[in-house]
Design an enzyme around this catalytic site. Structure first.
Site, PDB file in Angstrom:
ATOM      1  N   GLN A 195     -13.482   0.208  -9.558  1.00  0.00           N
ATOM      2  CA  GLN A 195     -13.001  -0.791  -8.144  1.00  0.00           C
ATOM      3  C   GLN A 195     -13.511  -2.268  -8.051  1.00  0.00           C
ATOM      4  O   GLN A 195     -13.443  -3.155  -6.689  1.00  0.00           O
ATOM      5  CB  GLN A 195     -13.980   0.109  -7.728  1.00  0.00           C
ATOM      6  CG  GLN A 195     -13.432   1.357  -7.094  1.00  0.00           C
ATOM      7  CD  GLN A 195     -12.190   1.437  -6.903  1.00  0.00           C
ATOM      8  OE1 GLN A 195     -12.467   1.220  -5.929  1.00  0.00           O
ATOM      9  NE2 GLN A 195     -11.572   2.690  -7.160  1.00  0.00           N
ATOM     10  N   ARG A 252      -6.670 -10.963  -2.137  1.00  0.00           N
ATOM     11  CA  ARG A 252      -6.790  -9.389  -1.479  1.00  0.00           C
ATOM     12  C   ARG A 252      -7.242  -8.566  -0.416  1.00  0.00           C
ATOM     13  O   ARG A 252      -7.502  -8.298   0.659  1.00  0.00           O
ATOM     14  CB  ARG A 252      -6.780  -8.240  -3.072  1.00  0.00           C
ATOM     15  CG  ARG A 252      -6.842  -6.179  -2.535  1.00  0.00           C
ATOM     16  CD  ARG A 252      -7.657  -5.913  -3.618  1.00  0.00           C
ATOM     17  NE  ARG A 252      -8.023  -4.166  -3.347  1.00  0.00           N
ATOM     18  CZ  ARG A 252      -8.076  -3.472  -3.089  1.00  0.00           C
ATOM     19  NH1 ARG A 252      -9.612  -4.629  -2.870  1.00  0.00           N
ATOM     20  NH2 ARG A 252      -8.010  -2.007  -3.220  1.00  0.00           N
ATOM     21  N   GLY A 288      -5.734   7.572  -0.938  1.00  0.00           N
ATOM     22  CA  GLY A 288      -7.039   6.728  -1.925  1.00  0.00           C
ATOM     23  C   GLY A 288      -7.484   5.712  -1.672  1.00  0.00           C
ATOM     24  O   GLY A 288      -7.736   4.538  -1.800  1.00  0.00           O
ATOM     25  N   GLU A 304      -9.336  10.878  -0.920  1.00  0.00           N
ATOM     26  CA  GLU A 304     -10.094  10.239  -2.142  1.00  0.00           C
ATOM     27  C   GLU A 304      -9.290  11.284  -3.465  1.00  0.00           C
ATOM     28  O   GLU A 304     -10.479  12.581  -3.495  1.00  0.00           O
ATOM     29  CB  GLU A 304     -11.255   9.600  -2.349  1.00  0.00           C
ATOM     30  CG  GLU A 304     -12.158   8.748  -3.730  1.00  0.00           C
ATOM     31  CD  GLU A 304     -10.786   7.838  -4.687  1.00  0.00           C
ATOM     32  OE1 GLU A 304     -10.465   8.392  -6.427  1.00  0.00           O
ATOM     33  OE2 GLU A 304      -9.937   7.118  -4.013  1.00  0.00           O
ATOM     34  N   GLU A 346      -1.494  15.069  -1.650  1.00  0.00           N
ATOM     35  CA  GLU A 346      -0.545  16.212  -0.895  1.00  0.00           C
ATOM     36  C   GLU A 346      -1.406  17.756  -0.307  1.00  0.00           C
ATOM     37  O   GLU A 346      -0.387  18.629  -0.101  1.00  0.00           O
ATOM     38  CB  GLU A 346       0.756  17.021  -2.322  1.00  0.00           C
ATOM     39  CG  GLU A 346       1.136  15.635  -2.389  1.00  0.00           C
ATOM     40  CD  GLU A 346       0.833  14.034  -3.032  1.00  0.00           C
ATOM     41  OE1 GLU A 346       1.081  13.144  -3.300  1.00  0.00           O
ATOM     42  OE2 GLU A 346      -0.902  14.243  -3.907  1.00  0.00           O
ATOM     43  N   GLU A 394      -4.299   0.975  -0.105  1.00  0.00           N
ATOM     44  CA  GLU A 394      -3.877  -0.221  -0.627  1.00  0.00           C
ATOM     45  C   GLU A 394      -2.774   0.549  -2.022  1.00  0.00           C
ATOM     46  O   GLU A 394      -3.941   0.844  -2.769  1.00  0.00           O
ATOM     47  CB  GLU A 394      -5.176  -1.301  -1.184  1.00  0.00           C
ATOM     48  CG  GLU A 394      -4.735  -2.638  -2.006  1.00  0.00           C
ATOM     49  CD  GLU A 394      -4.387  -2.691  -3.020  1.00  0.00           C
ATOM     50  OE1 GLU A 394      -3.537  -1.896  -4.191  1.00  0.00           O
ATOM     51  OE2 GLU A 394      -5.369  -2.900  -4.164  1.00  0.00           O
ATOM     52  N   GLU A 436       2.764   2.055 -11.845  1.00  0.00           N
ATOM     53  CA  GLU A 436       2.459   3.334 -11.224  1.00  0.00           C
ATOM     54  C   GLU A 436       2.265   4.875 -10.115  1.00  0.00           C
ATOM     55  O   GLU A 436       1.340   5.464 -10.147  1.00  0.00           O
ATOM     56  CB  GLU A 436       0.399   2.641 -10.632  1.00  0.00           C
ATOM     57  CG  GLU A 436      -0.374   1.935 -12.095  1.00  0.00           C
ATOM     58  CD  GLU A 436      -1.389   0.872 -11.112  1.00  0.00           C
ATOM     59  OE1 GLU A 436      -2.082   1.787 -10.677  1.00  0.00           O
ATOM     60  OE2 GLU A 436      -1.874   1.057 -12.740  1.00  0.00           O
TER      61      GLU A 436
END
Length: 376
Positions: free
Chosen positions: A38, A47, A71, A93, A122, A136, A145
């Site tokens: 992180q 970013r 996320g 998360e 989901e 992000e 990914e």
């Protein structure tokens, strides 16, 4: 690349095979559960500045609104959303990083606004629809990914009809470059094969077993690793020797998983240097925060990962070596046919194929050359 819940990639209207969630978690999500990873992303000033500007320069999109952070990772986008005036932020998360995000929300005085939910987007159930989805999700060369799948799932489940996506649009770029990386990788490959040949000789001499039957397989493994896998690099702008071209545009509000499962394009790349060695193609992306047609941003913000004199971003660029390289001059063009599909072995990785042919300024056209590459 924030940690994203898994799922949307597992199934699709095109009938892609299901993804084993436990295997996917072990192979992918665990990386994002560590603060060191992180921190790498949080130290990326390009970013961070882009997302910070996107949120606070467009505070009307957040003020009094309900936000979903897909996320959330460390939770920083959720915290900024709250600081910009959001009424409620649901920060989803998948990993144990969720507890760190809760701690940061408490430490920054927004725990009453930011609700961190550990789980996959989901699977989670929200009590209401949201006005904004922020995430992000971008990987190397944008789509590595397959993180955007989960954002699409979140959008289809929870975004209001007049809601906005942050970011709202994305583009993939391809450009001709000069680089010595190919020579270095060829040298590394030769060293690996020399070492193998010594190993074969020693095993025969000391243990009486001939390992040479495996030489072909070992060569194939090393060719893929050294010569056929894309290379992460932070390129300098002067390494770009011609005009870059957009090979994919994505509207985050309307894109489907099938739209991004395969990327195919054909572009002409004009050469702009008097004399150069075209050794590779480079790929990068940019994303834009511009809201939607019915709810436009106050100020559009761009996050660009193109070659940069100041060092660029943690995404860098992906370098795809061309074998053989080509001698080119100003006025020449290189016609490139490009395809990128998800690996059958791991849907988060990409298999690519480039067909490139040189069109000289004089009118002479060289035979097309096809090379396979892997984005792993």
């Amino acid at each position: 690349m924030a940690s994203l819940p898994n799922g949307a990639a597992a199934t699709g209207s095109s009938g892609a095979p299901a993804v084993d969630k436990e295997v996917d978690f072990a192979n992918y999500f665990c990386t994002y559960a560590y603060l060191y990873h992180q921190k790498e992303m949080l130290c990326d000033r390009v970013r961070m500045d882009a997302y910070h500007s996107a949120v606070f320069r467009n505070a009307p999109h957040f003020r009094g609104k309900v936000v979903l952070d897909v996320g959330t990772g460390s939770g920083i986008l959720a915290i900024w959303s709250a600081q910009a005036g959001a009424r409620k932020v649901y920060a989803v998360e998948a990993t144990d990083m969720a507890e760190h995000a809760r701690e940061l929300a408490r430490a920054n005085g927004v725990a009453d606004i930011v609700e961190v939910i550990q789980g996959t987007v989901e699977d989670v159930v929200l009590p209401e629809k949201v006005d904004v989805i922020i995430s992000e999700w971008m990987g190397y060369f944008l789509l590595r990914e397959s993180m955007f799948d989960s954002v699409i799932c979140a959008r289809d489940r929870w975004l209001k009809p007049d809601g906005v996506m942050y970011p709202s649009h994305a583009r993939m770029w391809l450009a001709p470059i000069r680089t010595g990386l190919g020579d270095k990788k060829m040298e590394d490959f030769d060293i690996a094969m020399d070492d193998w040949n010594l190993f074969v000789e020693d095993t025969q001499a000391y243990y009486g077993v001939n390992m040479n039957a495996l030489t072909k397989a070992y060569r194939s493994e090393n060719e893929k690793y050294y010569l056929k896998s894309s290379i992460w690099n932070n390129l300098h702008p002067n390494q770009v020797i011609g005009q870059a071209a957009v090979i994919k545009e994505i509207d985050c509000l309307t894109a489907t998983v099938d739209d991004i499962r395969e990327v195919r394009a054909q572009v002409m790349l004009p050469i702009s240097l008097d004399e150069a060695r075209l050794a590779a193609l480079a790929g990068w992306f940019d994303v834009h925060f511009r809201g939607s047609k019915q709810n436009p941003a106050v100020e559009e913000v761009e996050l660009n990962t193109a070659p940069n004199e100041r060092g660029g971003t943690h995404w860098g660029q992906q370098v795809f070596l061309l074998k053989p390289p080509l001698k080119v001059t100003r006025g020449d063009s290189v016609k490139v046919s490009f395809s990128m599909v998800r690996s059958k072995e791991n849907h988060r990785l990409m298999d690519m194929e480039f067909t490139y042919e040189l069109h000289e300024f004089s009118g002479k056209q060289h035979p097309a050359i096809t090379t396979k590459m892997y984005l792993e």
